[in-house]
Design an enzyme around this catalytic site. Structure first.
Site, PDB file in Angstrom:
ATOM      1  N   ASP A 384      38.218  37.840  30.240  1.00  0.00           N
ATOM      2  CA  ASP A 384      38.062  37.683  31.703  1.00  0.00           C
ATOM      3  C   ASP A 384      36.996  36.468  31.762  1.00  0.00           C
ATOM      4  OD1 ASP A 384      38.283  38.277  34.102  1.00  0.00           O
ATOM      5  OD2 ASP A 384      37.081  40.145  34.178  1.00  0.00           O
ATOM      6  N   GLU A 439      41.687  44.804  43.629  1.00  0.00           N
ATOM      7  CA  GLU A 439      40.223  44.592  43.382  1.00  0.00           C
ATOM      8  C   GLU A 439      39.784  44.015  44.743  1.00  0.00           C
ATOM      9  OE1 GLU A 439      38.900  42.193  40.181  1.00  0.00           O
ATOM     10  OE2 GLU A 439      39.700  40.317  41.096  1.00  0.00           O
TER      11      GLU A 439
END
Length: 633
Positions: A384, A439
């Site tokens: 990430d 998200e």
């Protein structure tokens, strides 16, 4: 002038090599691109593409079937094109390809030593001020998570100071749809487009980073950049510059050109690469309930995730940020976590473990980190916060994918730029983020909305697997929605979220919500868990960008259909011409409930029997959805 046409003669490229190398794209008699310029500026070399002379050229026609190791929207892809190679007296070449649904070109150079590429010209001029959905990017150093929001406007509204991420969607004045991107991006920098305040776009690229500093655990500051975009081998092929073409929006949903133009698989063993669904912890903040232990980042909580995954046939759980001793110490779990114990427990339930990591500590100690994870029995990594698109980052993706494959680890790239076909070369790249996904509902009420969610299938998703992370079980109308980080909800109906499992493509697909919430409604959860994550066939049924989408997908002897709409209630008629003749299908349907416009979680399950040729009416409430599972009787 040299002409190259697609196999069905619908698209024609007219190439002019006088003065500068330029070309025109036509669809029948319609001019789609009236002047495109291609060139490369290499340090201490003559400008490639300008004042060139042709040495020779040759045309070939090719047609074959490609069989992806990990199918995304097709298990076999027809790869048919006409190709033109123009060999220049400078020793370099340019290759054009014409497909029935798009065109592409790439440079090939033949220099003995390594080169510094200072710039590449990828300019397109159009006959009109076309309608565009412009993926807004604002950072002048091209630092971004590439979670594009698409501004709906016209081409000339963007100045030379404004750039967009790819893909770039465009509609001509006659209504022909185009999607601009690139493919086979290796050892090079990502392409972006800048406006010009006119009917023209021009290219831009991140430059090589010479010096950077760490601001905090996942943020770096660029201190110094080079005056070139790549230092690379002098003899090489450059990325494909690609334009997909469709008569209408839904035609883009079946376009596989990014995959077709990518380098073939180089992994010798691939049987261990297993797509599947995952129970995910981060979106729901580990707020499970109805248990006799304290929920959080601990083994009891993750065993609960494993039990949930096993109950519904999910293949994976993900331990997201927080499992390790720190975000940079990623080879030691925190005291409350025992990864080998979780792996062993999961093995008894046929549920495997995927671990989250930052990219920087992975980059600094890759061999040791990956060997450690393999020793623990982990099956994948979610890497990430790359948030860059320069040459070094492009090479990090490839280095990571190759070394992860050597340790039999799947790779899910987050904080990542768009797919460019690397998942064909390394099929252990199981999915990509690079999308404004679910998200964002944790902190925003105006980003990941139903109109955005029916824009993505025609833009970002066309390029490849898209880890949107669907599955919200708390659903709200526009009026009732509010952002909540720890107990998040989604905008739109429950049926809208469920339909994403048919519409959105990701070989690693998330069930993002709280397992405790899923257990409150096992009928809906079982319906979601039935959906595969890879497909044998994809058929675009209906669609208009920003408005609605309907897709049918086949896996084995079952068909799965999903439809989604924006904030408008909508009625569609789906034609079942794609079903096999003489067969009957038992159908399970999940649709918006009659009161879903007031209570978004209201849905209705029903059954039917369908066959080829039927016309099926579909009603969706505002922000709604509809899905069906068809099983051959």
């Amino acid at each position: 002038m040299i002409l190259l046409s697609s196999p069905d003669k619908s698209l024609t490229i007219e190439i002019n090599t006088k003065d500068s190398l330029s070309w025109k794209l036509m669809k029948g008699k319609e001019i789609l691109v009236d002047h495109a310029v291609a060139g490369i500026d290499i340090e201490h070399k003559s400008y490639i593409g300008f004042n060139e002379r042709i040495k020779s050229f040759n045309k070939v026609a090719k047609s074959e079937l490609l069989h992806p190791v990990v199918a995304v929207r097709q298990s076999s892809i027809k790869d048919a094109f006409n190709e033109l190679t123009i060999n220049l007296k400078s020793g370099n070449s340019i290759i054009f390809r014409a497909y029935d649904n798009g065109v592409a070109y790439r440079w090939v150079t033949h220099f003995k030593d390594s080169i510094n590429v200072k710039n590449e010209i990828v300019d397109y001029q159009f006959p009109d001020n076309n309608h565009v959905l412009w993926g807004v990017e604002e950072n002048k150093q091209f630092l971004s998570h590439f979670e594009l929001l698409f501004r709906d406007t016209t081409l000339a509204s963007f100045s030379t100071a404004e750039h967009c991420g790819l893909p770039l969607y465009m509609s001509s004045s006659a209504g022909t749809k185009m999607l601009f991107s690139e493919a086979d991006l290796l050892d090079y920098s990502n392409l972006f487009f800048f406006g010009t305040g006119s009917n023209k776009i021009t290219s831009g690229f991140p430059k090589v980073i010479l010096r950077e500093s760490l601001v905090r655990d996942r943020v770096t500051k660029i201190e110094e950049i080079a005056d070139y975009i790549a230092r690379t081998n002098g003899t090489r092929s450059f990325p494909w510059r690609l334009i997909m073409v469709a008569d209408e929006d839904k035609g883009l949903l079946e376009n596989n050109l990014v995959y077709q133009l990518a380098s073939p698989n180089i992994l010798k063993e691939t049987d261990w690469i297993l797509p599947g669904k995952a129970s995910w912890d981060w979106w729901n903040a580990n707020n499970i309930y109805g248990v006799d232990f304290r929920s959080g980042i601990n083994n009891q909580t993750y065993k609960y995730y494993i039990d949930f995954a096993a109950r519904f046939g999910l293949e994976y759980i993900i331990l997201d940020e927080g499992w390790s001793r720190s975000t940079w110490d990623i080879t030691h779990p925190r005291d409350s976590i025992n990864v080998p114990d979780l792996v062993a427990y999961g093995k008894t339930k046929q549920v495997a473990v995927i671990l989250w990591t930052l990219w920087q500590p992975m980059d600094k100690d890759m061999d040791n980190v990956l060997a450690t994870y393999e020793k623990w029995g982990v099956k994948g990594i979610k890497v990430d916060f790359m948030a860059r698109a320069d040459q070094y980052m492009v090479n990090f993706y490839e280095r990571l994918s190759a070394k992860a494959a050597a340790h039999h680890l799947l790779v899910d790239l987050h904080g990542a730029y768009k797919p460019v076909g690397l998942n064909r070369r390394y099929p252990n790249i199981i999915s990509y983020e690079g999308v404004r996904g679910l998200e964002n509902y944790k902190w925003s009420d105006d980003e990941a909305t139903p109109p955005h969610e029916v824009t993505l299938p025609f833009t970002r998703m066309v390029l490849g697997a898209m880890d949107f992370t669907p599955g919200a079980m708390r659903n709200a109308t526009k009026k009732d929605f509010h952002a909540d980080f720890d107990a998040p909800m989604s905008q739109g109906t429950r049926a809208h979220q469920v339909a994403m499992y048919a519409v959105y493509e990701s070989p690693l697909q998330m069930l993002a919500d709280n397992p405790s919430n899923y257990l409150q409604d096992t009928a809906c959860t079982r319906f979601i868990a039935t959906f595969p994550t890879t497909w044998d066939t994809t058929i675009a049924l209906e669609g208009r960008i920003k408005a609605y989408v309907a897709i049918a997908r086949k896996k084995g002897k079952q068909w799965f259909i999903g439809a989604m709409t924006d904030w408008s209630s909508r009625d569609l008629t789906l034609h079942l011409d794609f079903l096999e003749p003489g067969k009957q299908y038992k159908v399970k349907i999940l649709a918006d409930g009659i009161n879903a416009d007031r209570f978004a979680e209201d849905y209705r399950l029903s059954e039917a029997v369908w066959q080829k040729g039927q016309q099926v009416p579909v009603h969706m409430q505002a922000g709604g959805g509809w899905s069906a599972i068809l099983t051959e009787e």
